[in-house]
Design an enzyme around this catalytic site. Structure first.
Site, PDB file in Angstrom:
ATOM      1  CG  MET A  26      -1.699   1.198   1.493  1.00 47.09           C
ATOM      2  SD  MET A  26      -2.763   1.027   2.962  1.00 47.09           S
ATOM      3  CE  MET A  26      -1.564   1.292   4.273  1.00 47.09           C
ATOM      4  N   PRO A  27       0.654   2.201  -0.892  1.00 44.28           N
ATOM      5  CG  PRO A  27       0.089   3.387  -2.811  1.00 44.28           C
ATOM      6  CD  PRO A  27      -0.362   2.238  -1.952  1.00 44.28           C
ATOM      7  CB  ILE A  29       1.940   9.409   1.764  1.00 37.23           C
ATOM      8  CG1 ILE A  29       1.201  10.747   1.958  1.00 37.23           C
ATOM      9  CG2 ILE A  29       2.609   9.363   0.399  1.00 37.23           C
ATOM     10  CD1 ILE A  29       2.103  11.976   1.980  1.00 37.23           C
ATOM     11  N   GLY A  30      -1.290   8.860   1.474  1.00 40.37           N
ATOM     12  CA  GLY A  30      -2.453   8.994   0.597  1.00 40.37           C
ATOM     13  C   GLY A  30      -3.014  10.401   0.698  1.00 40.37           C
ATOM     14  CB  THR A  33     -11.246  12.572  -0.454  1.00 38.87           C
ATOM     15  OG1 THR A  33     -11.969  11.512   0.180  1.00 38.87           O
ATOM     16  CG2 THR A  33     -10.097  12.018  -1.273  1.00 38.87           C
ATOM     17  CG  ASP A  60      -8.946   7.915   3.651  1.00 37.38           C
ATOM     18  OD1 ASP A  60      -8.808   6.750   4.047  1.00 37.38           O
ATOM     19  OD2 ASP A  60      -9.742   8.726   4.181  1.00 37.38           O
ATOM     20  CE1 TYR A  65     -15.011  11.370   5.478  1.00 36.89           C
ATOM     21  CE2 TYR A  65     -13.426  10.774   3.796  1.00 36.89           C
ATOM     22  CZ  TYR A  65     -13.806  10.812   5.125  1.00 36.89           C
ATOM     23  OH  TYR A  65     -12.967  10.304   6.092  1.00 36.89           O
ATOM     24  CE  LYS A  93     -11.987   6.295   5.747  1.00 39.44           C
ATOM     25  NZ  LYS A  93     -12.052   7.541   4.968  1.00 39.44           N
ATOM     26  CG  HIS A 126     -16.188   6.095   8.440  1.00 39.66           C
ATOM     27  ND1 HIS A 126     -16.522   6.844   7.331  1.00 39.66           N
ATOM     28  CD2 HIS A 126     -15.298   6.846   9.112  1.00 39.66           C
ATOM     29  CE1 HIS A 126     -15.841   7.977   7.349  1.00 39.66           C
ATOM     30  NE2 HIS A 126     -15.094   8.004   8.412  1.00 39.66           N
ATOM     31  CB  SER A 176     -11.903   3.370  10.788  1.00 42.92           C
ATOM     32  OG  SER A 176     -11.573   4.735  10.946  1.00 42.92           O
ATOM     33  CB  SER A 229      -7.848  18.056  11.452  1.00 42.52           C
ATOM     34  OG  SER A 229      -8.936  18.183  10.577  1.00 42.52           O
TER      35      SER A 229
HETATM   36  N1  LIG Z   1     -11.478   7.349   9.460  1.00 45.14           N
HETATM   37  C1  LIG Z   1     -11.956   8.455   9.981  1.00 45.14           C
HETATM   38  O1  LIG Z   1     -12.859   8.422  10.844  1.00 45.14           O
HETATM   39  C2  LIG Z   1     -11.421   9.797   9.545  1.00 45.14           C
HETATM   40  C3  LIG Z   1     -11.642  10.914  10.356  1.00 45.14           C
HETATM   41  C4  LIG Z   1     -11.107  12.148   9.935  1.00 45.14           C
HETATM   42  C5  LIG Z   1     -10.404  12.236   8.757  1.00 45.14           C
HETATM   43  N2  LIG Z   1     -10.210  11.126   7.956  1.00 45.14           N
HETATM   44  C6  LIG Z   1      -9.438  11.203   6.694  1.00 45.14           C
HETATM   45  O2  LIG Z   1      -8.197  11.832   6.985  1.00 45.14           O
HETATM   46  C7  LIG Z   1      -7.982  12.907   6.049  1.00 45.14           C
HETATM   47  C8  LIG Z   1      -7.076  13.968   6.651  1.00 45.14           C
HETATM   48  O3  LIG Z   1      -7.634  14.537   7.814  1.00 45.14           O
HETATM   49  P1  LIG Z   1      -8.098  16.051   7.853  1.00 45.14           P
HETATM   50  O4  LIG Z   1      -8.456  16.487   6.482  1.00 45.14           O
HETATM   51  O5  LIG Z   1      -9.126  16.194   8.899  1.00 45.14           O
HETATM   52  O6  LIG Z   1      -6.832  16.816   8.443  1.00 45.14           O
HETATM   53  P2  LIG Z   1      -5.305  17.086   8.067  1.00 45.14           P
HETATM   54  O7  LIG Z   1      -4.905  16.328   6.855  1.00 45.14           O
HETATM   55  O8  LIG Z   1      -4.561  16.881   9.327  1.00 45.14           O
HETATM   56  O9  LIG Z   1      -5.330  18.652   7.776  1.00 45.14           O
HETATM   57  C9  LIG Z   1      -5.758  19.151   6.549  1.00 45.14           C
HETATM   58  C10 LIG Z   1      -5.456  20.653   6.460  1.00 45.14           C
HETATM   59  O10 LIG Z   1      -4.071  20.869   6.698  1.00 45.14           O
HETATM   60  C11 LIG Z   1      -3.598  21.940   5.897  1.00 45.14           C
HETATM   61  N3  LIG Z   1      -2.428  21.481   5.115  1.00 45.14           N
HETATM   62  C12 LIG Z   1      -2.283  20.302   4.446  1.00 45.14           C
HETATM   63  N4  LIG Z   1      -1.069  20.236   3.878  1.00 45.14           N
HETATM   64  C13 LIG Z   1      -0.441  21.398   4.164  1.00 45.14           C
HETATM   65  C14 LIG Z   1       0.825  21.927   3.850  1.00 45.14           C
HETATM   66  N5  LIG Z   1       1.741  21.226   3.144  1.00 45.14           N
HETATM   67  N6  LIG Z   1       1.123  23.194   4.285  1.00 45.14           N
HETATM   68  C15 LIG Z   1       0.237  23.897   5.017  1.00 45.14           C
HETATM   69  N7  LIG Z   1      -0.970  23.432   5.365  1.00 45.14           N
HETATM   70  C16 LIG Z   1      -1.313  22.198   4.953  1.00 45.14           C
HETATM   71  C17 LIG Z   1      -4.698  22.351   4.969  1.00 45.14           C
HETATM   72  O11 LIG Z   1      -5.220  23.585   5.449  1.00 45.14           O
HETATM   73  P3  LIG Z   1      -5.497  24.800   4.421  1.00 45.14           P
HETATM   74  O12 LIG Z   1      -6.593  24.319   3.538  1.00 45.14           O
HETATM   75  O13 LIG Z   1      -5.870  25.926   5.320  1.00 45.14           O
HETATM   76  O14 LIG Z   1      -4.211  25.030   3.673  1.00 45.14           O
HETATM   77  C18 LIG Z   1      -5.724  21.234   5.089  1.00 45.14           C
HETATM   78  O15 LIG Z   1      -7.052  21.673   4.965  1.00 45.14           O
HETATM   79  C19 LIG Z   1      -9.412  13.356   5.724  1.00 45.14           C
HETATM   80  O16 LIG Z   1      -9.451  14.169   4.557  1.00 45.14           O
HETATM   81  C20 LIG Z   1     -10.094  12.028   5.582  1.00 45.14           C
HETATM   82  O17 LIG Z   1      -9.822  11.444   4.322  1.00 45.14           O
HETATM   83  C21 LIG Z   1     -10.702   9.906   8.358  1.00 45.14           C
END
Ligand SMILES: NC(=O)c1ccc[n+]([C@@H]2O[C@H](COP(=O)([O-])OP(=O)(O)OC[C@H]3O[C@@H](n4cnc5c(N)ncnc54)[C@H](OP(=O)(O)O)[C@@H]3O)[C@@H](O)[C@H]2O)c1
Length: 342
Positions: A26-27, A29-30, A33, A60, A65, A93, A126, A176, A229
């Site tokens: 699995m890669p 890093i993903g 979304t 992901d 979503y 999920k 999920h 999860s 996040s």
């Molecule tokens: N399984 C589960 O229950 C569950 C729960 C939560 C999330 N997830 C998954 O995890 C993914 C990631 O979590 P997340 O989206 O909540 O949080 P995250 O990836 O920790 O944070 C995303 C935010 O970080 C900022 N960012 C990203 N790369 C950056 C960089 N290189 N430089 C500066 N800022 C950066 C962006 O803000 P700006 O837009 O302000 O630049 C972006 O909106 C989700 O999209 C989802 O697919 C799964």
């Protein structure tokens, strides 16, 4: 012909891979979304295309979503552009209102149809709680029909997940938002053991015990909210939450590397051994997050300093899953080592 990678992108063969207990790779890093109510499905679908062009192969996704159909269009274009299906790793999920034995297959079929795929690389349950709550509802909102974790019921859902593997619709299944006591029972009773556990992981929430448990049991950890996040919905913010990208250790390392602190969080995650799934719709951000996985590693001192920066600060607390009065969100996470009684 393989899709050419943008000149400043990363050849996917250089990106770290995780070997799963099935032997699949699995890669490591993903691209996340979930748009956190701030970014439209169209923006995210565009990011999927852009991310594929810079070298991402792991996406992901999740039914909840609400953007899988748009992402499906994007993935079709990516594949038309020359990326073979087998080079992609697509996760979806099962949402919490689809745990019923008769609901799992149609839910998976819907995600497959929306994503325009014949199979998923990974399908996750999920959340372990079979509770419907309205999308976007406030953390104080409670469902009158909320139910606790009942292991027998979870295993009924899991059997259906296993059937999807048997049918060839799903290559791997996983969990999860689980805890050690819940996972112990799943490992005891599963016909097909989870290939991954997706869990909240970032410098301020390292979950060392659960991380070690899944690694020791051959379950690959996928880390969500890897940057802490910062753009999560306001409903998921509480006054005590800490901010990873303002942590002095992270900021110090970011200065040395001349990158945004977010990139340090991602780099640390990959080096520690989890698979982060950072979200961004901005090319410079998702490109920076990918590139840091193939550059010189953080030093031992830096890794130790980040390990020492843990604040045990869970951001996605899951309050809406509470099933009776006078509970706190901690009850969802089995903090005393036992599944919180119904
Ligand atoms: N399984 C589960 O229950 C569950 C729960 C939560 C999330 N997830 C998954 O995890 C993914 C990631 O979590 P997340 O989206 O909540 O949080 P995250 O990836 O920790 O944070 C995303 C935010 O970080 C900022 N960012 C990203 N790369 C950056 C960089 N290189 N430089 C500066 N800022 C950066 C962006 O803000 P700006 O837009 O302000 O630049 C972006 O909106 C989700 O999209 C989802 O697919 C799964």
């Amino acid at each position: 012909m393989n899709q050419p990678i943008d000149k400043d992108g990363v050849d996917p063969v250089r990106v770290p891979q995780r070997l799963l207990h099935t032997g699949a790779r699995m890669p490591g890093i993903g691209l996340g979304t979930f748009g956190s109510d701030r970014f439209s499905g169209a923006q995210i679908a565009e990011a999927v295309k852009g991310a594929a062009a810079v070298g991402y192969r792991h996406f992901d996704c999740a039914a909840v979503y609400g953007n899988e159909a748009l992402i499906g269009e994007a993935l079709r274009e990516v594949m038309k552009g020359g990326v073979p299906r087998e080079d992609l790793w697509i996760t979806s999920k099962l949402w919490n209102d689809k745990h019923g034995e008769k609901d799992v297959f149609p839910a998976c079929e819907k995600s497959l149809k929306d994503l325009q795929l014949d199979y998923l690389d990974l399908y996750l349950v999920h959340w372990p709680f079979p509770n419907f709550h309205a999308p976007g509802c406030d953390v104080t909102s409670r469902s009158a029909n909320a139910k606790p974790y009942v292991h027998e019921n979870y295993m009924k859902t899991w059997r259906q997940m296993e059937k999807l593997v048997g049918m060839g619709l799903v290559r791997h299944i996983g969990t999860s938002n689980m805890t050690i006591p819940k996972l112990k029972l799943v490992l005891r009773d599963a016909g097909i053991k989870p290939a991954v556990n997706e869990m909240e992981l970032h410098p301020h929430f390292q979950q060392p015990d659960l991380f070690r448990f899944v690694m020791d049991n051959g379950i690959a950890p996928i880390g969500f909210c890897p940057i802490g996040s910062p753009t999560r919905p306001d409903r998921d913010k509480t006054p005590d939450d800490t901010v990873d990208i303002e942590d002095p250790v992270i900021v110090r390392i970011a200065k040395r590397l001349n990158v945004h602190p977010a990139v340090v969080c991602v780099k640390w995650a990959v080096q520690r051994g989890q698979t982060p799934i950072p979200f961004s719709v901005y090319r410079n951000e998702y490109l920076g997050n990918l590139r840091c996985t193939v550059t010189e590693p953080l030093t031992g001192e830096e890794m130790r300093a980040i390990a020492g920066s843990d604040r045990n600060c869970r951001l996605i607390k899951g309050q809406v899953f509470l099933w009776k009065e006078n509970q706190t969100w901690e009850d969802l996470w089995d903090l005393n080592g036992e599944i919180t009684p119904a």
